[in-house]
Design an enzyme around this catalytic site. Structure first.
Site, PDB file in Angstrom:
ATOM      1  N   HIS A   1       0.855  -1.174   0.000  1.00 48.17           N
ATOM      2  CA  HIS A   1       0.000   0.000   0.000  1.00 48.17           C
ATOM      3  C   HIS A   1       0.901   1.238   0.000  1.00 48.17           C
ATOM      4  CE1 HIS A   1      -3.860   1.888   0.830  1.00 48.17           C
ATOM      5  NE2 HIS A   1      -3.251   2.666   1.700  1.00 48.17           N
TER       6      HIS A   1
ATOM      7  N   ASP B   1       0.592   5.005   0.070  1.00 47.34           N
ATOM      8  CA  ASP B   1      -0.259   6.188   0.169  1.00 47.34           C
ATOM      9  C   ASP B   1       0.320   7.250  -0.756  1.00 47.34           C
ATOM     10  OD1 ASP B   1      -2.310   5.367   1.914  1.00 47.34           O
ATOM     11  OD2 ASP B   1      -0.927   5.464   3.599  1.00 47.34           O
TER      12      ASP B   1
ATOM     13  N   ASP C   1      -8.062   0.882   1.951  1.00 41.64           N
ATOM     14  CA  ASP C   1      -7.925   1.895   3.000  1.00 41.64           C
ATOM     15  C   ASP C   1      -8.675   3.151   2.595  1.00 41.64           C
ATOM     16  OD1 ASP C   1      -6.958   3.258   5.201  1.00 41.64           O
ATOM     17  OD2 ASP C   1      -5.063   3.786   4.258  1.00 41.64           O
TER      18      ASP C   1
ATOM     19  N   HIS D   1      -7.075   9.180  -0.551  1.00 35.66           N
ATOM     20  CA  HIS D   1      -7.759   8.964   0.731  1.00 35.66           C
ATOM     21  C   HIS D   1      -7.057   9.524   1.969  1.00 35.66           C
ATOM     22  CE1 HIS D   1      -5.480   5.032   0.473  1.00 35.66           C
ATOM     23  NE2 HIS D   1      -5.184   5.386   1.696  1.00 35.66           N
TER      24      HIS D   1
HETATM   25 ZN    ZN Z   1      -3.772   4.430   2.886  1.00 33.88          ZN
END
Ligand code: ZN
Length: 1083
Positions: free
Chosen positions: A298, A300, A411, A626
């Site tokens: 993941h 971000d 997420d 997000h």
């Molecule tokens: Zn995230």
């Protein structure tokens, strides 16, 4: 019992906890007995940085104090650095151990020369370079400029050196001076320490003992089984006993005992393929596979680091994964977010094309997700969500030849009730998420289920039972992935998403090894140790669900929004970014509206600025990531990236609109202009340049009150409190406020300061208890008439918040006509000056004379109803909810809508409606929301329940831009497309058909020689409805299409009439909350 009768050697039953606790000693590198245990053998030989065998030089990229940490010169391209170094232009200096470099966000380069002793090379064994600075680094081959692997400290410090005859190595390492999780001061989610320095801790060449390292993994998994398996299982006790046997058998003075120990375990507890991929083809195929392991990292797109650093995290993470794939053929890795692929392609095209694409073709590297970024789904509007998929899927099709079937969103902070429909319209019929397991009140009841949106569209949904997308592939991760499955009665398998994540990283070699051991133990000992499969794709997993559940029909259904019971502050934090997002979405709508029509009228002369529009959309969509739009990033993301980016979107859209309008003016015969709106119901009625007012507004004053009156509404404002104490409909004598009952007895437009100290996660959370701890702002500095004209009257209220901070709120009422009387509303414009609070939440309240169990909140292309009561813990959890342009609270005969132009947080309970305005969280951005904010909202009292008037007024309140077009073109312009029919059907957006050949769109997949527009309609209130699309242009054909503009659902009939003017009418019927796109191809 030599002769079977007499005992000379009594045995004891081992004491479980002591025998279990002892196991850690065996592999512990830092323990008291490390040199008497297995760690003694991990390395055969090791040489540290000595400028002889290991020679390292370093170069610091300049970082002038106070300069932008995200400007491109801080992260120069690999090519430019290496070329400059080859020319001798860079000051590379000898590095020593402990060497500091920094500050945070800067870049340090290392130039590494290794000369491995010949006797090491002669062993033909795999050698390592072990490097650690606790920042993030990537190894670059100077000849090919290709990345080899990445370092991030902790478990990611080893570079497997390619085999080479002469033992001489030369490579560069680019490091970014931040950790995997940024540079938080004290705690990861604190504001960063912008002056952090990193140190060269380790730079060693190693000849490892691979057999000892193999035993380390064997023993680790075995002792985890001993610790973590349930007490009633024999497998647990046997694992403990065997591990103790190994410790007894091991001799630190006899290297050969390592081999004996491994062989013993292979025989007793593992199967023969314990460290080979073949392990995944062994065991009883009759046993259900409990857990499917899927590698992911993941990343971000921004969070505790800026976008600028994410661009480097991508290549670091994915390069490591491609290297691991070579060694582990069973390994499959999924990566999402078209934006990240696009950055990779821009910055590292060679790696993208020569390394990654072949892995994609081999099926090991699997692009997944279908959206532009892993976006927030609370705040973006409907069109934005549609475009996340439009651009995401088209990017995948363009570069990988396939689109994704699975919306991959592990997420995010809440799940809009329109996701299922928008996914279905975008070729995605499966969904994966995980965050819902973070609910802090109610536990969501399913792992595998059908999620139905507000229109009934269904998505096959899976939430990995391990409740994480960053599993380390520990034994416990696998065990939890099996044991926490909540859907076992329907489907007993689950995904385990393994790999370092959030800051990127991904799986490690060690994880691959651990998983082989776990499967091996399961092959030999049965399903108490979950059967783990690696090498099955996400698509195959979902296919398996369908096959075992009667095509999904046996699965339970969850209907409507998946409300996330956490992070409720993210509807409000970072007000400026949210404000700019609303403005960007609106002006982009306007640009597409105007550019589409202009290009249809003047196809050969005006060029639809498709590339610019798509670039701007990419930026809007990027800022919907997000953590960015919800407000949970560090300050530099907003200051240097998101806010300037969105400001530029607004500016650029305005200038592109001006280009189109100027073009129209050039085409026009006469110089007179007339304003148009970008809402079809306004443009078709023509905007009256001067409204004829039937009822003028007026203001009256008594000793205690001001009253605003426009013949329809009478609004009373207290001179003492500045609050609105009555809103009366004069035509029906209905009072809409209630200040006699409930919490707020002061009035509407009453500002309240709530204490806002969540348990943790300041920017994210606001907690239940904070709604009980509040103070009404009552230090009134001014209540006065500031406008008193026929067309509008206004009262200004000034309130002190702190020495520096004040609120100026203007309450106004406009004159009405017979036509507009029912749309009469109270407009409020509030300026919060110098908001300087600490951990306070500013809201504005409206106590209303309404009683109902539900309130309605606008969401993307529809309405979400939520309780106003606290019957169950699920109701309580919704104490703060997300909405878009309006919230409505209605009983059978009347209701009140609160309309806003930039806000998203709301709550309605009892007789109180509350609009959330500003927060003041101090982490991870210490300055979130500080400063001055302009916020506009309105109170719209209405008879009956929520209706199309609220929907349309909320549109008009937001889409208020007017554009002056030449008078002689205006009618033609407006008549290109309009709708006529049920008022609850909204024509939301228009654009050009992406594949029209003349456009030459960078997102075109299948260019056609045609002239088309795409029109988006939706039913806004939840009832089957009818309308007609009407155009004055000659139509060739009309199709109802998907959101990707790739699939035709049906060809539509149309009726041509030659009355006063030529029109084509396309009848449309929409289901409740249906979103429908029509492509109209003009002749
Ligand atoms: Zn995230």
């Amino acid at each position: 019992m030599a002769d079977g009768r007499i005992n000379y050697d009594p045995q004891f039953k081992p004491v479980q906890n002591i025998y279990e606790d002892r196991l850690r000693q065996f592999t512990d590198r830092g323990g008291d007995y490390h040199d008497l245990n297995l760690p003694k053998f991990y390395d055969k030989k090791r040489i540290s940085l000595d400028q002889d065998h290991v020679k390292i030089k370093w170069y610091q990229v300049p970082f002038p104090q106070g300069s932008s940490p995200v400007s491109p010169d801080k992260r120069p391209s690999w090519e430019s650095v290496i070329k400059s170094d080859e020319k001798g232009e860079l000051n590379f200096q000898n590095a020593s151990k402990g060497q500091p470099f920094g500050p945070s966000w800067s870049t340090t380069w290392f130039k590494v020369h290794l000369s491995v002793p010949q006797d090491w090379v002669d062993t033909k064994e795999q050698l390592l370079f072990d490097f650690n600075c606790n920042n993030e680094g990537v190894v670059i081959d100077p000849k090919t400029l290709l990345p080899q692997t990445a370092f991030s400290g902790g478990e990611r410090t080893e570079y497997l050196l390619p085999k080479q005859e002469d033992g001489n190595y030369f490579f560069y390492i680019e490091t970014g001076n931040n950790g995997m999780f940024g540079c938080g001061a004290g705690s990861t989610i604190n504001p960063p320490d912008n002056n952090r320095y990193f140190h060269l801790d380790k730079a060693d060449i190693v000849l490892p003992d691979w057999e000892a390292r193999g035993l380390y993994i064997d023993f680790w998994m075995l002792s985890d089984a001993a610790r973590e398996l349930p007490g009633e299982t024999w497998q647990k006790h046997r694992a403990r006993q065997l591990a103790n046997d190994v410790m007894t058998m091991f001799d630190p003075n006899d290297r050969k005992s390592v081999g004996k120990c491994r062989a013993y375990l292979k025989k007793e507890y593992f199967d023969k393929y314990t460290d080979d991929r073949a392990v995944y083809f062994q065991g009883d195929d009759q046993h259900l596979t409990n857990v499917y392991g899927i590698g992911n990292c993941h990343i971000d797109t921004a969070w505790l680091w800026p976008f600028a650093e994410t661009k480097r995290k991508i290549v670091r993470s994915w390069a490591s994964q491609c290297t691991i794939m070579n060694e582990y053929p069973e390994y499959q890795f999924v990566a999402s977010q078209a934006q990240q692929f696009k950055w990779l392609l821009e910055n590292h095209p060679k790696f993208f094309n020569d390394v990654m694409i072949p892995k994609v073709q081999d099926g090991q590297f699997i692009p997944i997700g279908g959206s532009w970024v892993e976006n927030d789904t609370n705040v973006p509007n409907g069109e934005s969500l549609a475009r996340q998929f439009f651009f995401g899927q088209r990017f995948f099709l363009k570069y990988f030849g396939v689109k994704s079937d699975v919306f991959w969103l592990p997420d995010t902070f809440g799940y809009s009730s329109q996701i299922p429909q928008l996914c279905q319209l975008s070729g995605l019929n499966k969904f994966l998420t995980q965050k819902l397991s973070w609910n802090n009140i109610n536990s969501f009841p399913h792992s595998t289920f059908n999620w139905a949106g507000i229109d009934g569209s269904v998505l096959l949904t899976h939430m990995p039972p391990g409740n994480t997308y960053t599993a380390d592939s520990h034994f416990g991760d696998v065990l939890r992935s099996a044991r926490q499955n909540k859907s076992n009665e329907f489907y007993g398998s689950g995904l385990m998403l393994y790999g370092k994540g959030d800051g990127g990283g991904g799986p490690t070699r060690e994880m691959m090894e651990k998983m082989r051991r776990i499967r091996s133990m399961s092959n030999k000992n049965g399903n108490v140790i979950p059967k783990l499969q690696v090498g099955t794709s996400v698509d195959e997993f979902y296919q398996d669900i369908l096959e075992r559940t009667n095509n999904g029909e046996n699965l339970p259904t969850w209907n409507g929004e998946l409300y996330f019971e956490f992070h409720r502050g993210t509807y409000t934090t970072q007000a400026r970014t949210k404000y700019l997002m609303r403005k960007s979405e609106i002006i982009m709508h306007d640009l597409e509206w105007i550019a589409t029509k202009t290009s249809i009228l003047y196809q050969d002369e005006y060029h639809y600025p498709v590339k610019e529009i798509n670039d701007l959309w990419e930026n809007i969509l990027l800022c919907q990531f997000h953590d960015v739009l919800p407000g949970s990033c560090i300050e530099i993301v907003y200051k240097y990236e998101a806010v300037p980016m969105l400001e530029q979107v607004v500016e650029k859209c305005s200038s592109l609109i001006a280009n189109a309008i100027n073009f129209l003016k050039e085409k026009s015969e006469n110089k007179k202009t007339s304003p148009i709106a970008t809402l079809n119901w306004i443009s078709s009625n023509n905007i009256k340049e001067e409204e004829a007012d039937q009822f003028s507004a007026r203001v009256d004053e008594t000793e205690d009150h001001f009253t605003l009156n426009n013949g329809k509404l009478k609004v009373t404002i207290s001179k003492h409190s500045g609050a609105i104490i009555s809103i009366k409909d004069l035509t029906t004598s209905t009072e809409f406020l209630d200040i006699k009952n409930g919490k707020n007895k002061l009035g509407a437009n009453q500002f309240v300061l709530f204490d806002d100290k969540p348990l943790s996660w300041q920017a994210w959370d606001t907690e239940l208890y904070s709604i009980l701890q509040f103070k009404y702002l009552q230090e009134i500095k001014k209540v006065a008439i500031i406008r008193n004209s026929h067309s509008e009257c206004a009262i200004e209220v000034v309130i002190k918040v702190s020495d520096e901070c004040s609120i100026k709120s203007t309450i106004s009422l406009k004159s009405t006509t017979f036509e507009t009387q029912n749309a009469s509303k109270v407009d409020i414009s509030t300026l919060v000056r110098n908001w300087d609070a600490r951990n306070k939440f500013l809201k504005v309240e409206f106590p209303v004379n309404v009683r109902s169990e539900y309130a309605s909140y606008e969401t993307q292309f529809g309405i979400t109803r939520r309780p106003t009561v606290y019957n169950t813990s699920w109701d309580v959890a919704k104490f703060e909810v997300c909405h878009h342009k309006f919230a409505d609270y209605s009983e059978y005969t009347k209701g009140v809508s609160i309309i806003n132009d930039c806000k998203y947080g709301f709550s309605t309970h009892g007789n109180l409606m509350r609009l959330s305005l500003l927060r003041s969280s101090k982490a991870p951005d210490a300055h979130a929301d500080m400063g001055t904010h302009q916020i506009n909202y309105a109170i719209y009292p209405h008879s009956g329940q929520l209706g199309a008037d609220t929907v349309k007024l909320a549109y008009e309140f937001n889409y208020s831009n007017r554009y002056d077009v030449p008078k002689d073109i205006k009618e033609q312009f407006n008549d290109i497309i309009t709708v006529s029919g049920d008022k609850n059907i909204i024509l939301s957006n228009i654009k050009r058909g992406e594949d029209d050949a003349s456009l030459k769109s960078n997102y075109s997949l299948n260019p056609h020689k045609e002239k088309s527009i795409v029109v988006r309609l939706y039913e806004s209130l939840g009832g089957e409805s009818r309308t007609s699309l009407i155009t004055s242009l000659a139509v060739d054909y009309v199709c109802k299409i998907d959101n990707l503009e790739l699939k035709t659902y049906e060809k539509c009939d149309f009726i041509v009439s030659e009355g006063k003017k030529h029109t084509t009418e396309i009848p449309v019927v929409l289901r409740p909350f249906e979103v429908a796109s029509y492509k109209i191809t003009f002749a």
